[in-house]
Design a protein around this motif. Sequence first.
Motif, mmCIF file in Angstrom:
data_model
loop_
_atom_site.group_PDB
_atom_site.id
_atom_site.type_symbol
_atom_site.label_atom_id
_atom_site.label_comp_id
_atom_site.label_asym_id
_atom_site.label_seq_id
_atom_site.Cartn_x
_atom_site.Cartn_y
_atom_site.Cartn_z
ATOM 1 N N SER A 224 0.849 -1.196 0.000
ATOM 2 C CA SER A 224 0.000 0.000 0.000
ATOM 3 C C SER A 224 0.882 1.242 0.000
ATOM 4 N N ARG A 225 0.922 1.918 -1.130
ATOM 5 C CA ARG A 225 1.640 3.194 -1.222
ATOM 6 C C ARG A 225 0.681 4.358 -1.002
ATOM 7 N N ARG A 226 -0.561 4.198 -1.443
ATOM 8 C CA ARG A 226 -1.611 5.173 -1.141
ATOM 9 C C ARG A 226 -2.500 4.602 -0.044
ATOM 10 N N THR A 227 -2.892 5.422 0.870
ATOM 11 C CA THR A 227 -3.794 4.977 1.929
ATOM 12 C C THR A 227 -5.126 5.708 1.875
ATOM 13 N N SER A 228 -5.321 6.539 0.849
ATOM 14 C CA SER A 228 -6.589 7.247 0.693
ATOM 15 C C SER A 228 -6.744 7.671 -0.754
ATOM 16 N N ALA A 229 -7.951 8.053 -1.121
ATOM 17 C CA ALA A 229 -8.261 8.592 -2.443
ATOM 18 C C ALA A 229 -9.249 9.732 -2.259
ATOM 19 N N VAL A 230 -9.328 10.610 -3.262
ATOM 20 C CA VAL A 230 -10.229 11.750 -3.195
ATOM 21 C C VAL A 230 -11.530 11.425 -3.907
ATOM 22 N N ASP A 231 -12.642 11.587 -3.219
ATOM 23 C CA ASP A 231 -13.966 11.394 -3.814
ATOM 24 C C ASP A 231 -14.170 12.484 -4.874
ATOM 25 N N THR A 232 -14.426 12.070 -6.118
ATOM 26 C CA THR A 232 -14.536 13.036 -7.209
ATOM 27 C C THR A 232 -15.766 13.919 -7.106
ATOM 28 N N GLU A 233 -16.736 13.519 -6.304
ATOM 29 C CA GLU A 233 -17.952 14.323 -6.166
ATOM 30 C C GLU A 233 -17.858 15.312 -5.004
ATOM 31 N N THR A 234 -17.333 14.859 -3.883
ATOM 32 C CA THR A 234 -17.291 15.721 -2.691
ATOM 33 C C THR A 234 -15.949 16.397 -2.479
ATOM 34 N N GLY A 235 -14.899 15.848 -3.098
ATOM 35 C CA GLY A 235 -13.561 16.372 -2.873
ATOM 36 C C GLY A 235 -12.948 15.935 -1.559
ATOM 37 N N ARG A 236 -13.627 15.086 -0.828
ATOM 38 C CA ARG A 236 -13.134 14.636 0.467
ATOM 39 C C ARG A 236 -12.258 13.390 0.327
ATOM 40 N N SER A 237 -11.376 13.220 1.306
ATOM 41 C CA SER A 237 -10.496 12.059 1.331
ATOM 42 C C SER A 237 -11.255 10.836 1.831
ATOM 43 N N VAL A 238 -11.037 9.705 1.144
ATOM 44 C CA VAL A 238 -11.689 8.437 1.490
ATOM 45 C C VAL A 238 -10.598 7.422 1.833
ATOM 46 N N PRO A 239 -10.698 6.722 2.956
ATOM 47 C CA PRO A 239 -9.674 5.730 3.308
ATOM 48 C C PRO A 239 -9.592 4.616 2.270
ATOM 49 N N MET A 240 -8.375 4.158 1.999
ATOM 50 C CA MET A 240 -8.155 3.017 1.115
ATOM 51 C C MET A 240 -7.411 1.944 1.902
ATOM 52 N N THR A 241 -8.075 0.843 2.171
ATOM 53 C CA THR A 241 -7.447 -0.243 2.927
ATOM 54 C C THR A 241 -6.945 -1.364 2.030
ATOM 55 N N THR A 242 -7.146 -1.230 0.721
ATOM 56 C CA THR A 242 -6.628 -2.218 -0.223
ATOM 57 C C THR A 242 -5.239 -1.797 -0.687
ATOM 58 N N ALA A 243 -4.458 -2.770 -1.125
ATOM 59 C CA ALA A 243 -3.144 -2.465 -1.685
ATOM 60 C C ALA A 243 -3.295 -1.797 -3.053
ATOM 61 N N ASP A 244 -2.381 -0.894 -3.372
ATOM 62 C CA ASP A 244 -2.398 -0.266 -4.690
ATOM 63 C C ASP A 244 -1.198 -0.686 -5.538
ATOM 64 N N GLN A 245 -0.427 -1.661 -5.053
ATOM 65 C CA GLN A 245 0.686 -2.235 -5.806
ATOM 66 C C GLN A 245 0.670 -3.749 -5.613
ATOM 67 N N VAL A 246 0.707 -4.488 -6.719
ATOM 68 C CA VAL A 246 0.762 -5.951 -6.683
ATOM 69 C C VAL A 246 1.899 -6.401 -7.595
ATOM 70 N N VAL A 247 2.825 -7.150 -7.057
ATOM 71 C CA VAL A 247 3.912 -7.713 -7.859
ATOM 72 C C VAL A 247 3.902 -9.223 -7.681
ATOM 73 N N ALA A 248 4.235 -9.944 -8.745
ATOM 74 C CA ALA A 248 4.183 -11.405 -8.685
ATOM 75 C C ALA A 248 5.187 -12.010 -9.651
ATOM 76 N N SER A 249 5.583 -13.230 -9.341
ATOM 77 C CA SER A 249 6.434 -14.000 -10.239
ATOM 78 C C SER A 249 5.956 -15.440 -10.239
ATOM 79 N N ALA A 250 6.238 -16.139 -11.318
ATOM 80 C CA ALA A 250 5.803 -17.532 -11.438
ATOM 81 C C ALA A 250 6.679 -18.251 -12.444
ATOM 82 N N ARG A 251 6.562 -19.567 -12.453
ATOM 83 C CA ARG A 251 7.215 -20.383 -13.469
ATOM 84 C C ARG A 251 6.124 -21.100 -14.258
ATOM 85 N N LEU A 252 6.226 -21.042 -15.581
ATOM 86 C CA LEU A 252 5.210 -21.617 -16.449
ATOM 87 C C LEU A 252 5.608 -23.022 -16.888
ATOM 88 N N PRO A 253 4.648 -23.805 -17.409
ATOM 89 C CA PRO A 253 4.991 -25.127 -17.925
ATOM 90 C C PRO A 253 6.122 -25.030 -18.944
#
Length: 374
Positions: A224-253
């Motif tokens: 989580s690099r951001r912990t909030s977002a701005v509501d486009t209608e009210t201009g108020r800050s809204v908490p963000m509890t989800t991650a805003d960055q996902v990184v992954a690696s895998a091995r394929l067949p």
Amino acid sequence: MNTSESPLAERARSGKPIGVGIIGLGAHGSWAERAHLPALRAVPGYELTALSTSSRASAERSGQVHGVSRTFGTAAELAACDEVDLVVVAVKVPYHRELVAAALDAGKGVLCEWPLGNGLAEAEDMARQAHSRAVPTVVGLQARSHPALAYARRLVADGYVGEVLSTTVVGAGGAWGAAVAPRARYVLDAANGATLLTIPFAHTLDGLASVLGEPGELRIRQTSRRTSAVDTETGRSVPMTTADQVVASARLPGGAVATFHYRGGMSRGTNFRWEINGTEGDLVLTAPIGQPQLSPLALEGGRGASTGLAPLPVPDSYVLVPGLDPQADAPAYAVAHAYHRFLEDLRGGAAPAVPDFAHGAALHRTIETALAPS
């Protein structure tokens, strides 16, 4: 289950249209309105016969807008309707299990949007219920049905890139960025199960698996690099509890390496780029947003002596729903192809073409198992 043995399959083989009831078809820009409605109207073999929303009054208003005469205020009423053969659940994730249960209890086939459940436990419970009732199910992982991915799958199988060495995906989620529209605020709350990980990343992971095979040794980390977002209608800050960055690696067949980076919001640079690199060539898929299941996709490739990329138009034989435009009708395009392929399954196709609830639960399990501790 064997879908060819179900009453729904018998109806599909008879040539009679499958009656569809949509839970969540509103009249003000809902996902069902933007994707499922045009998709169903573009695929012969289906008839939209009923809808339900959060109340009888809103359902009646939606029915008037969309020309649907049978409207219901509850999912149970819709599922009990004799004119409904297939129930489509297109609402927010926290309501999936309850509404799917109503359809299964009525013995109806079900198409449920992805994520299947709000977490692995719910998804596994829904898959068990569907199996015990022996009805056809579909989970809304429609990226794999997109003609561009179907063509890429064929190119890889035919050796266009030679032996696959690696594949890389970079995507922007659109949501989970600096600003949020009021109707999308629920995706910022991790408790609702609609996150950067479970929506754009998971859709892309499933689409990639359909082209290159199921990934093994998958490792996922969220930040989580951001912990909030701005509501486009009210201009108020809204908490963000989800991650805003996902990184992954895998091995394929075969041993190829896969890497992913998903970031919230939109980028001034790359919003979706998927490269497949091999011993003989390269394939690249791009889109204006990192959600290939609802975006127009461009496919390019180069091989042999070529030192650059050139467009690879998708052959007409891969376009199963010619009435929709992949650009103008992007939200509905892959959904429509999934509906078309589901009909093929019901009519006794050689192998299942669309993922069912068991597949959806397995994807939930894959992702949860691969998550690194926060």
